[in-house]
Design a protein around this motif. Sequence first.
Motif, PDB file in Angstrom:
ATOM      1  N   UNK A 337       0.803  -1.146   0.075  1.00  0.00           N
ATOM      2  CA  UNK A 337      -0.031  -0.118  -0.030  1.00  0.00           C
ATOM      3  C   UNK A 337       0.813   1.333   0.080  1.00  0.00           C
ATOM      4  N   UNK A 338       1.879   1.362   0.894  1.00  0.00           N
ATOM      5  CA  UNK A 338       2.846   2.372   0.928  1.00  0.00           C
ATOM      6  C   UNK A 338       3.543   2.728  -0.509  1.00  0.00           C
ATOM      7  N   UNK A 339       3.830   1.413  -0.992  1.00  0.00           N
ATOM      8  CA  UNK A 339       4.656   1.664  -2.126  1.00  0.00           C
ATOM      9  C   UNK A 339       3.774   2.144  -3.439  1.00  0.00           C
ATOM     10  N   UNK A 340       2.502   1.761  -3.684  1.00  0.00           N
ATOM     11  CA  UNK A 340       1.676   2.082  -4.476  1.00  0.00           C
ATOM     12  C   UNK A 340       1.272   3.676  -4.374  1.00  0.00           C
ATOM     13  N   UNK A 341       0.979   3.820  -3.359  1.00  0.00           N
ATOM     14  CA  UNK A 341       0.420   5.130  -2.990  1.00  0.00           C
ATOM     15  C   UNK A 341       1.485   6.334  -3.194  1.00  0.00           C
ATOM     16  N   UNK A 342       3.005   5.941  -2.877  1.00  0.00           N
ATOM     17  CA  UNK A 342       4.041   6.690  -3.390  1.00  0.00           C
ATOM     18  C   UNK A 342       4.143   6.698  -4.852  1.00  0.00           C
ATOM     19  N   UNK A 343       3.812   5.768  -5.572  1.00  0.00           N
ATOM     20  CA  UNK A 343       3.948   5.837  -6.961  1.00  0.00           C
ATOM     21  C   UNK A 343       2.882   6.630  -7.551  1.00  0.00           C
ATOM     22  N   UNK A 344       1.646   6.580  -7.021  1.00  0.00           N
ATOM     23  CA  UNK A 344       0.723   7.474  -7.532  1.00  0.00           C
ATOM     24  C   UNK A 344       0.892   8.923  -7.225  1.00  0.00           C
ATOM     25  N   UNK A 345       1.667   9.216  -6.063  1.00  0.00           N
ATOM     26  CA  UNK A 345       1.914  10.496  -5.617  1.00  0.00           C
ATOM     27  C   UNK A 345       2.700  10.954  -6.761  1.00  0.00           C
ATOM     28  N   UNK A 346       4.030  10.113  -7.085  1.00  0.00           N
ATOM     29  CA  UNK A 346       4.872  10.510  -7.968  1.00  0.00           C
ATOM     30  C   UNK A 346       4.312  10.608  -9.447  1.00  0.00           C
ATOM     31  N   UNK A 347       3.293   9.952  -9.586  1.00  0.00           N
ATOM     32  CA  UNK A 347       2.785  10.175 -10.873  1.00  0.00           C
ATOM     33  C   UNK A 347       1.890  11.473 -11.165  1.00  0.00           C
ATOM     34  N   UNK A 348       1.302  12.009 -10.119  1.00  0.00           N
ATOM     35  CA  UNK A 348       0.896  13.076 -10.195  1.00  0.00           C
ATOM     36  C   UNK A 348       1.791  14.266 -10.008  1.00  0.00           C
ATOM     37  N   UNK A 349       2.922  14.088  -9.487  1.00  0.00           N
ATOM     38  CA  UNK A 349       3.825  15.269  -9.520  1.00  0.00           C
ATOM     39  C   UNK A 349       4.762  15.208 -10.937  1.00  0.00           C
ATOM     40  N   UNK A 350       4.658  14.309 -11.540  1.00  0.00           N
ATOM     41  CA  UNK A 350       5.474  14.231 -12.717  1.00  0.00           C
ATOM     42  C   UNK A 350       4.588  15.119 -13.789  1.00  0.00           C
ATOM     43  N   UNK A 351       3.242  14.767 -13.724  1.00  0.00           N
ATOM     44  CA  UNK A 351       2.236  15.311 -14.539  1.00  0.00           C
ATOM     45  C   UNK A 351       2.202  16.753 -14.356  1.00  0.00           C
TER      46      UNK A 351
END
Length: 360
Positions: A337-351
């Motif tokens: 859960x931690x991993x995927x949520x950090x991935x999602x946050x990164x995706x948003x920040x990259x966009x």
Amino acid sequence: MLFYIAKLLESYHRGFHVFHYITLRCVLTALTSLLIALLIGPAVIRKLIYYQIGQTIRLDGPKSHLQKSGTPTMGGVLILIAISLSVILWADLSNHYIWIVLITTLSFGLIGFIDDYRKLILKNSRGLLARQKFLWQSLIGLCAAVFLFSTAKYTTETQLIIPFLKSFSLELGIFYIFFVYFVIVGSSNAVNLTDGLDGLAILPTVMIAGALGIFAYVSGNLNFAKYLLIPYVPGVGDVAIFCSAIVGAGLGFLWFNTYPAQIFMGDVGALGLGAALGIIAVIIRQELVFMIMGGVFVLETVSVVLQVASFKLTGKRIFKMAPIHHHFELKGWPEPRIIVRFWIITCILVLLGLSTLKLR
């Protein structure tokens, strides 16, 4: 290498001219580095297991990590090999930007390799002393900064570009050297701090590298740079090929590093990849955008700084454990859960970072 072979074959068939296009070579580089990583990955894992180069787990950390003890580490060697070979095959090796990024990446990777080697093979629990590691990081970072400053031919190469502002930038002058040093060394250590869960650091690295590759491509194209009102830096387009190599090698490594991990990248991978992202951001003049896109890396670093400062000043800890991903683990969050949520946050920040190309 293959780029030059294609250029030689142009005289026999015009079709080989297609390899001049950076976009095609980016795709080929990503696929090549991915294939190399997938092919040599199992052999690297077997060798690491054979030589008993396994992860040592902190006893004061999350108890769920104890089962990871002995998992092969130093897998960053796999990433750096895939990146280096694919870049040599497809990049224009007459471009000095390619060489400065490659040398910086491998140099920081070597620091991590020595640290891992001392810890895991020589069984020296301290590895490289913190001051020794910082000294070598500083030396390499300063050398890269001085080289870029001394070879800069245009004012745009030493200006600080402010995101979302189209007509405002800061001329850094000699302070450019210290700023570049800070970005490279800071980025290297930030990725290293983030590399604490299976796949937590590598996928954000892949996403950020891909976005930086887009910036590199448009920054090296006069028409695109002029249209998007970003600094035009001649020759920087080929850096997109290096970014593509990181994307391919990172995805190949993630194949083996995803939860539950068969291999960890270790300092050799984390320090090298962090330095690569930092110097690429510097070359394309998008350091502040990089900090936005790498928000997870920034958060992890800040959490450590705050934890140490708080404990030294007050004797109390802000987080259950730092870096912050361990804090969430100790709060009971499952690792995936931690991993995927950090991935999602990164995706948003990259966009958000990519939006700065147009929102000015």
